[in-house]
Design a protein around this motif. Structure first.
Motif, PDB file in Angstrom:
ATOM      1  N   PHE A   1       0.822  -1.207   0.000  1.00 50.95           N
ATOM      2  CA  PHE A   1       0.000   0.000   0.000  1.00 50.95           C
ATOM      3  C   PHE A   1       0.860   1.263   0.000  1.00 50.95           C
ATOM      4  O   PHE A   1       0.532   2.242  -0.680  1.00 50.95           O
ATOM      5  CB  PHE A   1      -0.931  -0.005   1.210  1.00 50.95           C
ATOM      6  CG  PHE A   1      -2.240  -0.700   0.963  1.00 50.95           C
ATOM      7  CD1 PHE A   1      -3.339   0.001   0.491  1.00 50.95           C
ATOM      8  CD2 PHE A   1      -2.376  -2.047   1.196  1.00 50.95           C
ATOM      9  CE1 PHE A   1      -4.548  -0.627   0.261  1.00 50.95           C
ATOM     10  CE2 PHE A   1      -3.574  -2.694   0.972  1.00 50.95           C
ATOM     11  CZ  PHE A   1      -4.671  -1.982   0.497  1.00 50.95           C
ATOM     12  N   LEU A   2       1.949   1.259   0.763  1.00 48.10           N
ATOM     13  CA  LEU A   2       2.839   2.427   0.756  1.00 48.10           C
ATOM     14  C   LEU A   2       3.495   2.598  -0.607  1.00 48.10           C
ATOM     15  O   LEU A   2       3.662   3.718  -1.099  1.00 48.10           O
ATOM     16  CB  LEU A   2       3.908   2.273   1.844  1.00 48.10           C
ATOM     17  CG  LEU A   2       3.456   2.520   3.287  1.00 48.10           C
ATOM     18  CD1 LEU A   2       4.608   2.309   4.245  1.00 48.10           C
ATOM     19  CD2 LEU A   2       2.896   3.930   3.451  1.00 48.10           C
ATOM     20  N   GLY A   3       3.858   1.463  -1.209  1.00 46.04           N
ATOM     21  CA  GLY A   3       4.418   1.525  -2.560  1.00 46.04           C
ATOM     22  C   GLY A   3       3.415   2.065  -3.556  1.00 46.04           C
ATOM     23  O   GLY A   3       3.758   2.887  -4.427  1.00 46.04           O
TER      24      GLY A   3
ATOM     25  N   VAL B   1      -3.342   9.500  -0.338  1.00 46.90           N
ATOM     26  CA  VAL B   1      -3.549   9.524   1.109  1.00 46.90           C
ATOM     27  C   VAL B   1      -4.153   8.201   1.594  1.00 46.90           C
ATOM     28  O   VAL B   1      -3.753   7.660   2.631  1.00 46.90           O
ATOM     29  CB  VAL B   1      -4.464  10.705   1.503  1.00 46.90           C
ATOM     30  CG1 VAL B   1      -4.848  10.615   2.984  1.00 46.90           C
ATOM     31  CG2 VAL B   1      -3.774  12.027   1.221  1.00 46.90           C
ATOM     32  N   SER B   2      -5.093   7.673   0.832  1.00 48.53           N
ATOM     33  CA  SER B   2      -5.750   6.421   1.222  1.00 48.53           C
ATOM     34  C   SER B   2      -4.765   5.268   1.233  1.00 48.53           C
ATOM     35  O   SER B   2      -4.749   4.453   2.171  1.00 48.53           O
ATOM     36  CB  SER B   2      -6.910   6.112   0.277  1.00 48.53           C
ATOM     37  OG  SER B   2      -7.883   7.133   0.313  1.00 48.53           O
ATOM     38  N   PHE B   3      -3.953   5.176   0.199  1.00 50.43           N
ATOM     39  CA  PHE B   3      -2.950   4.110   0.137  1.00 50.43           C
ATOM     40  C   PHE B   3      -1.948   4.253   1.278  1.00 50.43           C
ATOM     41  O   PHE B   3      -1.550   3.260   1.903  1.00 50.43           O
ATOM     42  CB  PHE B   3      -2.209   4.148  -1.208  1.00 50.43           C
ATOM     43  CG  PHE B   3      -2.965   3.508  -2.332  1.00 50.43           C
ATOM     44  CD1 PHE B   3      -3.546   2.261  -2.192  1.00 50.43           C
ATOM     45  CD2 PHE B   3      -3.090   4.164  -3.553  1.00 50.43           C
ATOM     46  CE1 PHE B   3      -4.240   1.665  -3.235  1.00 50.43           C
ATOM     47  CE2 PHE B   3      -3.783   3.580  -4.599  1.00 50.43           C
ATOM     48  CZ  PHE B   3      -4.366   2.324  -4.444  1.00 50.43           C
ATOM     49  N   ALA B   4      -1.532   5.490   1.555  1.00 53.15           N
ATOM     50  CA  ALA B   4      -0.567   5.715   2.632  1.00 53.15           C
ATOM     51  C   ALA B   4      -1.156   5.335   3.994  1.00 53.15           C
ATOM     52  O   ALA B   4      -0.485   4.703   4.813  1.00 53.15           O
ATOM     53  CB  ALA B   4      -0.130   7.180   2.641  1.00 53.15           C
TER      54      ALA B   4
ATOM     55  N   ALA C   1     -11.780   0.421   7.541  1.00 50.94           N
ATOM     56  CA  ALA C   1     -11.318   1.768   7.861  1.00 50.94           C
ATOM     57  C   ALA C   1     -10.734   2.487   6.643  1.00 50.94           C
ATOM     58  O   ALA C   1     -11.083   3.640   6.355  1.00 50.94           O
ATOM     59  CB  ALA C   1     -10.270   1.702   8.976  1.00 50.94           C
ATOM     60  N   THR C   2      -9.836   1.809   5.913  1.00 52.68           N
ATOM     61  CA  THR C   2      -9.180   2.453   4.775  1.00 52.68           C
ATOM     62  C   THR C   2     -10.155   2.801   3.660  1.00 52.68           C
ATOM     63  O   THR C   2     -10.169   3.947   3.186  1.00 52.68           O
ATOM     64  CB  THR C   2      -8.047   1.559   4.236  1.00 52.68           C
ATOM     65  OG1 THR C   2      -7.088   1.344   5.270  1.00 52.68           O
ATOM     66  CG2 THR C   2      -7.366   2.214   3.049  1.00 52.68           C
TER      67      THR C   2
ATOM     68  N   ASN D   1     -12.252   4.112  -5.602  1.00 53.85           N
ATOM     69  CA  ASN D   1     -12.126   3.183  -4.476  1.00 53.85           C
ATOM     70  C   ASN D   1     -12.253   1.718  -4.874  1.00 53.85           C
ATOM     71  O   ASN D   1     -12.436   0.859  -4.012  1.00 53.85           O
ATOM     72  CB  ASN D   1     -13.200   3.518  -3.429  1.00 53.85           C
ATOM     73  CG  ASN D   1     -13.072   4.937  -2.916  1.00 53.85           C
ATOM     74  OD1 ASN D   1     -12.191   5.252  -2.138  1.00 53.85           O
ATOM     75  ND2 ASN D   1     -13.969   5.807  -3.357  1.00 53.85           N
ATOM     76  N   SER D   2     -12.139   1.433  -6.166  1.00 51.73           N
ATOM     77  CA  SER D   2     -12.241   0.041  -6.614  1.00 51.73           C
ATOM     78  C   SER D   2     -11.089  -0.815  -6.089  1.00 51.73           C
ATOM     79  O   SER D   2     -11.202  -2.040  -6.010  1.00 51.73           O
ATOM     80  CB  SER D   2     -12.276  -0.013  -8.148  1.00 51.73           C
ATOM     81  OG  SER D   2     -11.092   0.571  -8.693  1.00 51.73           O
ATOM     82  N   TRP D   3      -9.998  -0.164  -5.709  1.00 50.15           N
ATOM     83  CA  TRP D   3      -8.841  -0.888  -5.172  1.00 50.15           C
ATOM     84  C   TRP D   3      -9.168  -1.577  -3.850  1.00 50.15           C
ATOM     85  O   TRP D   3      -8.525  -2.553  -3.459  1.00 50.15           O
ATOM     86  CB  TRP D   3      -7.675   0.083  -4.926  1.00 50.15           C
ATOM     87  CG  TRP D   3      -7.127   0.736  -6.147  1.00 50.15           C
ATOM     88  CD1 TRP D   3      -7.569   1.883  -6.733  1.00 50.15           C
ATOM     89  CD2 TRP D   3      -6.027   0.293  -6.940  1.00 50.15           C
ATOM     90  NE1 TRP D   3      -6.823   2.181  -7.840  1.00 50.15           N
ATOM     91  CE2 TRP D   3      -5.861   1.223  -7.990  1.00 50.15           C
ATOM     92  CE3 TRP D   3      -5.163  -0.797  -6.861  1.00 50.15           C
ATOM     93  CZ2 TRP D   3      -4.869   1.096  -8.952  1.00 50.15           C
ATOM     94  CZ3 TRP D   3      -4.171  -0.929  -7.824  1.00 50.15           C
ATOM     95  CH2 TRP D   3      -4.027   0.002  -8.849  1.00 50.15           C
ATOM     96  N   PHE D   4     -10.158  -1.069  -3.163  1.00 49.36           N
ATOM     97  CA  PHE D   4     -10.424  -1.521  -1.797  1.00 49.36           C
ATOM     98  C   PHE D   4     -11.584  -2.518  -1.694  1.00 49.36           C
ATOM     99  O   PHE D   4     -12.117  -2.723  -0.605  1.00 49.36           O
ATOM    100  CB  PHE D   4     -10.726  -0.317  -0.893  1.00 49.36           C
ATOM    101  CG  PHE D   4      -9.646   0.721  -0.898  1.00 49.36           C
ATOM    102  CD1 PHE D   4      -8.402   0.450  -0.358  1.00 49.36           C
ATOM    103  CD2 PHE D   4      -9.864   1.971  -1.462  1.00 49.36           C
ATOM    104  CE1 PHE D   4      -7.400   1.403  -0.360  1.00 49.36           C
ATOM    105  CE2 PHE D   4      -8.870   2.932  -1.474  1.00 49.36           C
ATOM    106  CZ  PHE D   4      -7.627   2.653  -0.926  1.00 49.36           C
TER     107      PHE D   4
END
Length: 232
Positions: free
Chosen positions: A62-64, A97-100, A165-166, A194-197
């Protein structure tokens, strides 16, 4: 006379032992707890390492993704459209921000799990395993089964909220960005951004819908106890 008195005492003693033994119910709760504790102690260290590895890996991914979105999001986005448009700044910032946030959360959970020592459950529940009276021991074991069932429920609910939460944060940021933009409806880009989540959402919902191992264990004990009493 003394011999007869001795025999009478023996008969009374063994009769009382027999009656007492008949009053003692099978230690169902104790057996369930003992098997649970043995399995838990055997797998706890391995589970901590596996869980920590998954959480750390997920956090790193996620940070990457956050860094890639921030530095290369425009270039990646432009390769997938004919007009070579860059990524919308609001969407880019929200995704970053969401990924971080998801990455930091994953790293935090993974670090805690990595350094968490496996519990010595036999020591924790020594008041049960060290009890000599089988009736008292069974009652204590039943109380512990109920307690770990409630703890399993709490952890399951917390896990569900953590998984959600994310994506909820990302959705909230998307809606907030849309509200301040007069050209957009409040619901614009919610699905695309937000399809990633989707995986997190599915995992969170599943946590609320299913029951933990501890909850199922307590239900098995109650079912076994009910079957025992109904068969008498």
């Amino acid at each position: 006379m003394k011999k007869s008195l001795f025999l009478i005492i023996l008969v009374i003693f063994y009769s009382s032992v027999s009656i007492y033994a008949e009053d003692i119910k099978p230690q169902i709760a104790y057996r369930f707890l003992d098997r649970y504790v043995r399995a838990k102690e055997k797998n706890s260290e391995l589970n901590n390492k596996i869980g920590a590895g998954i959480s750390l890996a997920t956090g790193g991914i996620f940070l990457g993704a956050s860094a890639v979105t921030y530095f290369y999001g425009d270039e990646i986005y432009s390769t997938f459209n004919d007009n070579k448009e860059t990524l919308d700044p609001n969407i880019k910032n929200i995704a970053t921000v969401s990924f971080a946030a998801g990455g930091l959360l994953g790293l935090g959970i993974g670090t805690v799990m990595l350094f968490k020592k496996p519990e010595n459950l036999h020591k924790k529940y020594s008041f049960v395993f060290g009890e000599k009276d089988p009736v008292v021991q069974e009652a204590l074991a039943a109380a512990v089964l109920k307690d770990i069932s409630e703890e399993g429920e709490r952890k399951r609910i917390i896990s569900g909220f953590t998984s959600l939460a994310t994506p909820l944060l990302s959705i909230a940021l998307t809606i907030g960005s849309n509200i301040v933009d007069p050209k957009k409806e409040w619901y614009a880009d919610i699905l695309t951004t937000n399809s990633w989540f989707i995986g997190n959402i599915v995992s969170g919902i599943a946590s609320f819908m299913s029951k933990s191992k501890e909850e199922r264990l307590y239900e098995k004990y109650l079912a076994a106890k009910k079957a025992l009493y109904e068969s008498e």
